[in-house]
Design a protein around this motif. Structure first.
Motif, PDB file in Angstrom:
ATOM      1  N   MET A   1       0.834  -1.195   0.000  1.00 14.92           N
ATOM      2  CA  MET A   1       0.000   0.000   0.000  1.00 14.92           C
ATOM      3  C   MET A   1       0.878   1.258   0.000  1.00 14.92           C
ATOM      4  SD  MET A   1      -3.157  -0.742   2.592  1.00 14.92           S
ATOM      5  CE  MET A   1      -4.293  -2.088   2.314  1.00 14.92           C
ATOM      6  N   THR A 109     -13.299  -4.240  -3.758  1.00  8.02           N
ATOM      7  CA  THR A 109     -12.004  -4.029  -4.419  1.00  8.02           C
ATOM      8  C   THR A 109     -10.836  -4.436  -3.521  1.00  8.02           C
ATOM      9  OG1 THR A 109     -12.137  -1.695  -3.748  1.00  8.02           O
ATOM     10  CG2 THR A 109     -12.793  -2.243  -6.006  1.00  8.02           C
ATOM     11  N   TYR A 110     -10.916  -4.141  -2.220  1.00  8.85           N
ATOM     12  CA  TYR A 110      -9.853  -4.568  -1.307  1.00  8.85           C
ATOM     13  C   TYR A 110      -9.786  -6.095  -1.230  1.00  8.85           C
ATOM     14  CZ  TYR A 110      -7.829  -0.367   0.821  1.00  8.85           C
ATOM     15  OH  TYR A 110      -7.106   0.777   1.052  1.00  8.85           O
ATOM     16  N   SER A 111     -10.942  -6.747  -1.160  1.00  6.16           N
ATOM     17  CA  SER A 111     -10.962  -8.213  -1.086  1.00  6.16           C
ATOM     18  C   SER A 111     -10.348  -8.827  -2.332  1.00  6.16           C
ATOM     19  CB  SER A 111     -12.400  -8.711  -0.918  1.00  6.16           C
ATOM     20  OG  SER A 111     -12.919  -8.348   0.338  1.00  6.16           O
ATOM     21  N   GLN A 112     -10.675  -8.266  -3.496  1.00 11.20           N
ATOM     22  CA  GLN A 112     -10.144  -8.807  -4.738  1.00 11.20           C
ATOM     23  C   GLN A 112      -8.654  -8.537  -4.888  1.00 11.20           C
ATOM     24  OE1 GLN A 112     -12.089 -10.756  -6.957  1.00 11.20           O
ATOM     25  NE2 GLN A 112     -13.339 -10.644  -5.098  1.00 11.20           N
ATOM     26  N   LYS A 113      -8.208  -7.367  -4.450  1.00  7.47           N
ATOM     27  CA  LYS A 113      -6.795  -7.003  -4.609  1.00  7.47           C
ATOM     28  C   LYS A 113      -5.892  -7.734  -3.615  1.00  7.47           C
ATOM     29  CE  LYS A 113      -3.609  -3.034  -4.726  1.00  7.47           C
ATOM     30  NZ  LYS A 113      -3.051  -3.327  -6.058  1.00  7.47           N
ATOM     31  N   TYR A 114      -6.312  -7.768  -2.334  1.00 11.95           N
ATOM     32  CA  TYR A 114      -5.437  -8.285  -1.289  1.00 11.95           C
ATOM     33  C   TYR A 114      -5.814  -9.682  -0.800  1.00 11.95           C
ATOM     34  CZ  TYR A 114      -3.879  -3.443  -1.154  1.00 11.95           C
ATOM     35  OH  TYR A 114      -3.390  -2.214  -1.503  1.00 11.95           O
ATOM     36  N   GLY A 115      -7.021 -10.146  -1.163  1.00 11.60           N
ATOM     37  CA  GLY A 115      -7.434 -11.474  -0.748  1.00 11.60           C
ATOM     38  C   GLY A 115      -7.829 -11.564   0.714  1.00 11.60           C
ATOM     39  N   HIS A 116      -7.837 -10.427   1.393  1.00 11.15           N
ATOM     40  CA  HIS A 116      -8.127 -10.408   2.830  1.00 11.15           C
ATOM     41  C   HIS A 116      -8.386  -8.954   3.196  1.00 11.15           C
ATOM     42  CE1 HIS A 116      -8.077 -11.744   6.939  1.00 11.15           C
ATOM     43  NE2 HIS A 116      -7.084 -10.945   7.271  1.00 11.15           N
ATOM     44  N   ARG A 117      -9.360  -8.714   4.086  1.00  8.14           N
ATOM     45  CA  ARG A 117      -9.644  -7.333   4.460  1.00  8.14           C
ATOM     46  C   ARG A 117     -10.120  -7.244   5.903  1.00  8.14           C
ATOM     47  NH1 ARG A 117     -15.292  -5.801   4.277  1.00  8.14           N
ATOM     48  NH2 ARG A 117     -16.557  -7.581   3.594  1.00  8.14           N
ATOM     49  N   ARG A 124      -8.421  -0.022   7.006  1.00  8.79           N
ATOM     50  CA  ARG A 124      -7.534   1.019   6.487  1.00  8.79           C
ATOM     51  C   ARG A 124      -8.253   1.952   5.517  1.00  8.79           C
ATOM     52  NH1 ARG A 124      -3.491   4.101   7.808  1.00  8.79           N
ATOM     53  NH2 ARG A 124      -1.788   4.268   6.324  1.00  8.79           N
ATOM     54  N   THR A 125      -9.390   1.523   4.986  1.00  8.22           N
ATOM     55  CA  THR A 125     -10.119   2.354   4.030  1.00  8.22           C
ATOM     56  C   THR A 125     -10.963   3.423   4.721  1.00  8.22           C
ATOM     57  OG1 THR A 125     -12.187   1.084   3.921  1.00  8.22           O
ATOM     58  CG2 THR A 125     -10.344   0.295   2.599  1.00  8.22           C
TER      59      THR A 125
END
Length: 353
Positions: A1, A109-117, A124-125
């Motif tokens: 990030m 989008t966070y789930s798809q990008k990082y695989g974990h949220r 963090r968002t």
């Protein structure tokens, strides 16, 4: 990030909305600046939740604790470390989105990008991160006391303050909870936000910012033009959907002969459609720009969405959210503007060595 902002005057931040604390490290701040810590806290108080009936009712004191880089009230030139403890998390309010994605949020989008949220409060968002920026901006403001930065609410929904900023009294910005320097318009905005809140809905608006007494020569063409840096900073704020400076989109309807800023003998200009920046470099005139904020995505109404398995489901927002983020965004806009200006002053000085 990407958690670092700036080139010479920089801030690197950490923390999540429902973690134990948020905070950051300010690097590159010149030594010997006498800091008014009460003024820094006052800036945070302008941004903190729970301050009025038209903002989120999360109760956070947002007390900043400086941990390094300040000695006997002055900056030492070393890294300035700080933290803001989170005290009023209600993580259970977010258990319903553990496996569901809220419309127009960063969940998907966070789930798809990082695989974990971190789904608690958005992790963090969350716009809670912006408290860190306000600390950095408050320090930056004190490094450039001669430069005046004033932001204010210029619209909420379809309620617009059309008075030219030159005719406004900036001392009235903090006289009402809408942070609009026109009492009548402010009352209209406050009433409208209240009605929207009763409906379980949200509304967007616009913040106008004016920067005065800026020296000539700030900005680094080609790709670090001053307005480009300000635009990047403002578009980094949660919920921002648009940025325009100077004449902005209205200038597109003018002719060149109408739009040109004719010079006075001293280098100033008779008009300021350029918004204080020409060729990406400050020209000494006022810098002014507008920042458009969308309505908050969390609404207390049932909406369709999808879960992690792609199933269409119904959900309704829970928790404590702003019906309109604009009034609390004022110190955030000012803070980022201050950090951009300080960074460019330092860059300009370095270039001249």
């Amino acid at each position: 990030m990407a958690n670092k902002f700036g080139k010479l005057f920089t801030i690197t931040t950490f923390g999540e909305s429902h973690g134990p604390a948020i905070g950051g490290v300010i690097d590159g701040c010149p030594a010997g600046i006498e800091l008014d810590l009460e003024a820094i806290q006052k800036e945070l108080d302008r941004r903190k939740p729970g301050q009025s009936k038209i903002v989120t009712q999360r109760k956070e004191p947002d007390t900043v604790e400086f941990m390094a880089g300040i000695f006997e009230g002055k900056t030492t030139g070393a890294s300035i470390g700080f933290r803001i403890v989170n005290t009023n998390q209600k993580s259970k309010d977010y258990s319903h989105i553990k496996d569901q994605y809220r419309p127009s949020h960063a969940d998907y989008t966070y789930s798809q990008k990082y695989g974990h949220r971190d789904y608690k409060g958005g992790g963090r968002t969350s716009a809670r991160e912006t408290a860190n920026w306000v600390v950095g901006g408050a320090v930056a403001k004190q490094a450039i006391p001669e430069i005046k930065i004033n932001a204010f609410t210029s619209s909420v929904g379809n309620i617009h303050l059309d008075t030219p900023y030159q005719e406004l009294d900036f001392s009235l910005i903090e006289s009402n909870i809408a942070r609009c320097p026109d009492a009548k318009k402010a009352e209209e905005m406050i009433d409208y936000i209240g009605e929207i809140k009763k409906q379980g809905d949200t509304v967007g608006g616009v913040v106008t910012c004016v920067i005065q007494n800026v020296p000539v020569g700030l900005g680094e063409p080609i790709f670090d033009k001053l307005h480009a840096q300000l635009g990047k900073a403002m578009l980094s704020i949660n919920a921002v959907k648009g940025f325009e400076f100077g004449s902005g989109f209205e200038g597109a309807a003018m002719t060149g002969s109408q739009h040109n800023d004719i010079f006075n003998a001293d280098g100033s200009t008779k008009t300021n459609y350029s918004g204080g920046i020409q060729g990406g470099i400050s020209n000494g005139m006022d810098i002014y720009f507008k920042v458009a904020f969308k309505p908050v995505a969390t609404v207390i109404q049932k909406q369709e969405t999808i879960d992690k398995d792609g199933n269409i489901v119904k959900m309704m927002g829970k928790g404590r959210h702003d019906p309109c983020v604009v009034p609390r965004a004022i110190p955030i806009v000012e803070a980022l503007a201050a950090m951009v200006i300080v960074d460019n002053i330092m860059l300009d000085k370095a270039r001249r060595i």
